[in-house]
Scaffold this motif. Structure first.
Motif, short mmCIF file in Angstrom:
data_model
loop_
_atom_site.label_atom_id
_atom_site.label_comp_id
_atom_site.label_asym_id
_atom_site.label_seq_id
_atom_site.Cartn_x
_atom_site.Cartn_y
_atom_site.Cartn_z
N THR A 73 0.69 -0.76 -0.06
CA THR A 73 -0.29 0.19 0.22
C THR A 73 0.76 1.39 0.37
N GLY A 74 2.04 1.52 0.55
CA GLY A 74 2.62 2.33 0.40
C GLY A 74 3.82 2.60 -0.98
N PRO A 75 4.58 3.00 -1.59
CA PRO A 75 5.38 3.56 -2.15
C PRO A 75 6.64 2.09 -2.78
N ALA A 76 5.97 1.61 -3.67
CA ALA A 76 6.88 0.79 -3.72
C ALA A 76 8.45 0.90 -3.85
N PRO A 77 9.70 0.52 -3.48
CA PRO A 77 11.07 1.07 -3.64
C PRO A 77 11.89 0.85 -4.48
N ARG A 113 -3.63 -4.46 -9.16
CA ARG A 113 -4.20 -3.69 -8.39
C ARG A 113 -3.78 -2.31 -7.32
N ASP A 114 -2.72 -2.84 -7.06
CA ASP A 114 -1.59 -2.98 -6.51
C ASP A 114 -1.05 -0.84 -6.35
N ALA A 115 -0.54 -1.13 -8.40
CA ALA A 115 -0.10 0.04 -8.70
C ALA A 115 -1.37 0.84 -8.83
N THR A 116 -2.96 0.82 -8.72
CA THR A 116 -3.51 1.24 -9.02
C THR A 116 -4.07 2.21 -8.41
N LEU A 117 -3.61 1.78 -7.01
CA LEU A 117 -3.99 2.28 -5.20
C LEU A 117 -2.85 3.19 -5.35
N ARG A 118 -1.84 2.77 -6.57
CA ARG A 118 -0.81 4.27 -6.23
C ARG A 118 -1.19 5.12 -6.59
N ALA A 119 -1.39 5.14 -7.43
CA ALA A 119 -2.23 6.59 -8.20
C ALA A 119 -2.96 6.59 -7.30
N ALA A 120 -3.56 6.96 -6.41
CA ALA A 120 -4.71 7.82 -5.30
C ALA A 120 -4.46 9.01 -5.44
N ALA A 129 -12.59 4.62 -4.43
CA ALA A 129 -13.37 3.45 -2.91
C ALA A 129 -13.32 2.23 -3.42
N ASP A 130 -13.86 2.70 -4.70
CA ASP A 130 -13.96 1.64 -5.45
C ASP A 130 -13.05 0.57 -6.04
N GLN A 131 -12.15 1.20 -6.25
CA GLN A 131 -11.10 0.49 -6.16
C GLN A 131 -11.02 -0.66 -4.78
N GLN A 132 -10.49 0.06 -3.96
CA GLN A 132 -9.74 -0.70 -2.26
C GLN A 132 -10.60 -1.80 -2.26
N ALA A 133 -12.45 -1.42 -3.11
CA ALA A 133 -13.19 -2.29 -2.12
C ALA A 133 -13.55 -3.57 -3.54
#
Length: 222
Positions: A73-77, A113-120, A129-133
């Motif tokens: 969920t945080g920045p990927a190193p 999906r993880d990359a999509t959440l980094r585009a928050a 919220a739709d992507q998270q849920a």
């Protein structure tokens, strides 16, 4: 906040996968986002969430992947930080969102999906919220499994593709398309075959002086 319509998955699949243009997105609010390649069964974008309409078929078991090294969920190193983006520039916001959604570190990410959440930072709150849920619409495809085997990181080069056809932007709605060349490479020296993906992005804002936010994004393989 821009309302989410929850448009049926099949409709967006036809937009992204059947040669249609950004004009097909005109007039929609912010439907949930299936990815066109998920229908093909072999694309790496499995795991990005879609709508809830229709039945999701059962999927076969898949090989065990290397365990991610940290919470995704945080920045990927291995993913470089994004450059500052002018929120009042719809083209800049759509490019940043599309690029972020396809910039992955498979040593951290379990799916796109993880990359999509980094585009928050670029996403409308309702769409985020739709992507998270949401529920992943398919299992990882062969490409993602190969990338994960090599703990690959992707490098994305984005080219504006509005010449595919788009409606005219308004003060509060905009549509843009990006052709992405996605190149995976692993720390073991492995170099994967580049992938070309077109991302159709719909944006909106509450007023002419407000920042643009992505309310819909759909992927398509040329």
């Amino acid at each position: 906040m821009i309302a989410t319509t929850g448009l049926a998955a099949a409709v967006l699949l036809s937009v992204a996968g059947c040669g249609k243009s950004l004009k097909d997105l005109e007039g929609r609010d912010s439907p949930r986002t299936p990815t066109a390649s998920a229908a093909s069964g072999g694309a790496p974008e499995a795991g990005r969430t879609g709508g809830t309409s229709g039945n999701v078929p059962s999927v076969p078991s898949v090989p065990t992947l290397p365990t991610p090294t940290r919470n995704p969920t945080g920045p990927a190193p291995s993913v470089p930080p994004s450059a500052p983006v002018d929120g009042r520039d719809a083209i800049a916001v759509s490019k940043a969102a599309a690029t972020t959604m396809w910039t992955v570190d498979t040593g951290v990410d379990t799916s796109l999906r993880d990359a999509t959440l980094r585009a928050a930072p670029y996403l409308d709150p309702a769409y985020l919220a739709d992507q998270q849920a949401g529920t992943p619409i398919s299992a990882p495809g062969a490409e993602w499994l190969t990338w994960a085997e090599h703990r690959a990181v992707t490098r994305v080069v984005a080219t504006l593709a509005d010449d595919m056809g788009k409606p005219d932007d308004t003060p509060v709605k905009a549509w843009h398309a990006w052709s992405l060349r996605v190149t995976p490479s692993g720390p073991d020296g492995w170099q994967g075959t580049p992938v070309t993906v077109v991302v159709f992005v719909s944006l909106a804002r509450s007023g002419p002086d407000q920042p643009w936010k992505v309310v819909e994004a759909a992927d398509s393989r040329p």
